[in-house]
Design a protein around this motif. Structure first.
Motif, PDB file in Angstrom:
ATOM      1  N   ASP A  46      71.807 102.568  36.091  1.00  0.00           N
ATOM      2  CA  ASP A  46      73.405 103.423  36.573  1.00  0.00           C
ATOM      3  C   ASP A  46      73.935 102.480  35.819  1.00  0.00           C
ATOM      4  OD1 ASP A  46      72.555 101.495  38.133  1.00  0.00           O
ATOM      5  OD2 ASP A  46      73.748 102.899  39.690  1.00  0.00           O
ATOM      6  N   VAL A  47      74.115 101.365  36.402  1.00  0.00           N
ATOM      7  CA  VAL A  47      75.222 100.650  35.627  1.00  0.00           C
ATOM      8  C   VAL A  47      75.320 100.607  34.162  1.00  0.00           C
ATOM      9  CG1 VAL A  47      76.246  98.346  35.538  1.00  0.00           C
ATOM     10  CG2 VAL A  47      74.936  99.214  37.958  1.00  0.00           C
ATOM     11  N   GLY A  84      78.306  99.137  41.881  1.00  0.00           N
ATOM     12  CA  GLY A  84      78.211  99.782  40.729  1.00  0.00           C
ATOM     13  C   GLY A  84      79.573  99.941  40.562  1.00  0.00           C
ATOM     14  N   ARG A  85      80.506 100.447  41.598  1.00  0.00           N
ATOM     15  CA  ARG A  85      81.961  99.748  40.486  1.00  0.00           C
ATOM     16  C   ARG A  85      82.481  98.109  40.258  1.00  0.00           C
ATOM     17  NH1 ARG A  85      82.893 103.163  45.434  1.00  0.00           N
ATOM     18  NH2 ARG A  85      84.045 100.875  46.549  1.00  0.00           N
ATOM     19  N   ARG A  92      76.631 103.208  32.532  1.00  0.00           N
ATOM     20  CA  ARG A  92      78.774 103.616  32.944  1.00  0.00           C
ATOM     21  C   ARG A  92      78.938 102.527  32.273  1.00  0.00           C
ATOM     22  NH1 ARG A  92      78.449 103.519  39.829  1.00  0.00           N
ATOM     23  NH2 ARG A  92      81.285 103.607  39.505  1.00  0.00           N
ATOM     24  N   GLU A  95      80.229 103.850  29.007  1.00  0.00           N
ATOM     25  CA  GLU A  95      81.077 104.722  28.595  1.00  0.00           C
ATOM     26  C   GLU A  95      82.774 103.888  28.595  1.00  0.00           C
ATOM     27  OE1 GLU A  95      80.099 107.886  31.575  1.00  0.00           O
ATOM     28  OE2 GLU A  95      78.366 107.926  30.982  1.00  0.00           O
ATOM     29  N   ASN A  96      82.477 103.019  28.865  1.00  0.00           N
ATOM     30  CA  ASN A  96      83.830 102.281  29.615  1.00  0.00           C
ATOM     31  C   ASN A  96      83.823 100.980  28.466  1.00  0.00           C
ATOM     32  OD1 ASN A  96      85.247 103.045  32.223  1.00  0.00           O
ATOM     33  ND2 ASN A  96      83.021 103.149  32.383  1.00  0.00           N
ATOM     34  N   LEU A 101      81.915  97.640  37.362  1.00  0.00           N
ATOM     35  CA  LEU A 101      82.730  97.824  36.032  1.00  0.00           C
ATOM     36  C   LEU A 101      83.412  96.951  35.607  1.00  0.00           C
ATOM     37  CD1 LEU A 101      82.690 101.794  36.466  1.00  0.00           C
ATOM     38  CD2 LEU A 101      81.652 100.323  34.795  1.00  0.00           C
TER      39      LEU A 101
END
Ligand code: PBG
Length: 325
Positions: A257-258, A229-230, A261, A264-265, A233
């Motif tokens: 979930d990705v 996941g990170r 996220r 939000e970024n 991002l």
């Protein structure tokens, strides 16, 4: 007794009637949001049903104009175009040939439906004889050699009239290379929708049949590990920094979930791709009588919106345009 909980608070009050529920619904999906992927094959006479994707055909290039008209008449406002090439080679050079399938199909689509947003999937897997998304050197997909070719393909597609270039090869630096290539050729106003978080997914299985992809092996050295996941991002942030106009998460349902996220970024528009395997699961389960197709489609697209998607690529777009939810 505190009045911030039951019985003062009753969330069921706003669920009482259909009109009330409509008023307080937090998200909506309209045809303005949907992109319909299509497969165009050269040198065939008749539409070829894709058995793993009920309701989806490979469209003969010769009949593309009529099909585009029918798709537009169903209410579709944007398409993602994939070519099914009969001129595959080691590099996928037909994709940057001004007389090749990519250029011809884009031009035909734009000539037929000038108001339709025509997006060009920008990758080589449908055009290479080995099925990989780039040039092979010593058994490995060579990143930087592929970049030049992606820029060539992008300029070729923009010249043919593509409204949006959508690179899906997952090469490092591809957005910067494409932006530079487009700008140098004068296409400073052609946007790039980056397949920024693209996972090495088994959910692409039915697509490979639809697109006539010859792949042996896998794409794990360039597409992302499904457990990460990170990293998704990082991919998204890098594509934004390189000049992407729209980001994307792909596949959709297993990666909500990705999507949330990334939402939000970034302030960029965000797309999600409900891929061939997601489509097939719903279609086959509905055909078996296990699921109500329309309600499932509505619920999955609602989930994408809730998670933060603005644009949704879905093989259901045409059905939704014709029949609604
Ligand atoms: C090309 C590409 C793929 C998909 C879209 N563009 C296949 C892949 O990466 O293997 C998959 C779409 C779908 O499954 O619906 N790189």
């Amino acid at each position: 007794m505190s009045n911030d909980t039951f019985p003062s608070i009753r969330l069921r009050r706003l669920r009482k009637t259909p009109a009330l529920r409509d008023l307080v619904r937090e998200n909506a999906v309209t045809m303005n949001d949907l992109i319909y992927p299509i497969f165009v094959e050269e040198d065939i006479e008749d539409a070829l049903p894709v058995s793993s994707m009920p309701g989806i055909n490979r469209i003969p290039e010769k009949k593309l104009a009529a099909e585009i008209k029918a798709i537009a008449a169903d209410g579709v406002k944007a398409i993602m175009m994939f070519g099914v090439s009969h001129k595959k080679d080691a590099t996928g050079s037909d994709a940057w040939n001004p007389d090749g399938l990519t250029a011809r199909m884009i031009k035909r689509a734009k000539d037929t439906a000038p108001d339709m947003v025509v997006m060009a999937d920008t990758c080589f897997c449908e055009y290479t004889d080995h099925g990989h998304c780039g040039v092979i050197e010593h058994g490995h997909v060579h990143n930087d050699m592929t970049l030049q070719n992606l820029a060539r393909q992008s300029v070729n597609s923009a010249r043919a009239g593509a409204d949006v270039i959508a690179p899906s090869a997952m090469m490092d630096g591809q957005i910067a290379a494409i932006r530079e290539g487009l700008d140098e050729a004068g296409f400073t106003d052609t946007p790039i929708m980056a397949y920024s978080s693209k996972f090495a997914s088994a959910f692409y299985g039915p697509f490979r049949a639809a697109a006539g992809c010859e792949l042996k092996g896998d794409r794990k050295t360039y597409q992302m590990d499904p457990f990460n996941g990170r990293e998704a991002l990082r991919e998204s942030m890098l594509d934004e920094a390189e000049g992407a106009d729209i980001l994307m998460v792909k596949p959709g349902l297993p990666y909500l979930d990705v999507l949330a996220r990334v939402r939000e970024n970034t302030l960029l528009p965000l797309a999600v791709y409900q891929v061939s395997g997601e489509y097939a699961m719903i279609k086959f389960a509905a055909a078996a009588g296990a699921l109500d197709e329309k309600r499932i489609v509505r619920e999955t697209l609602g989930g994408f919106k809730r998670a933060g998607a603005d644009l949704i690529l879905t093989y259901f777009a045409r059905d939704i345009g014709r029949e609604g939810f």
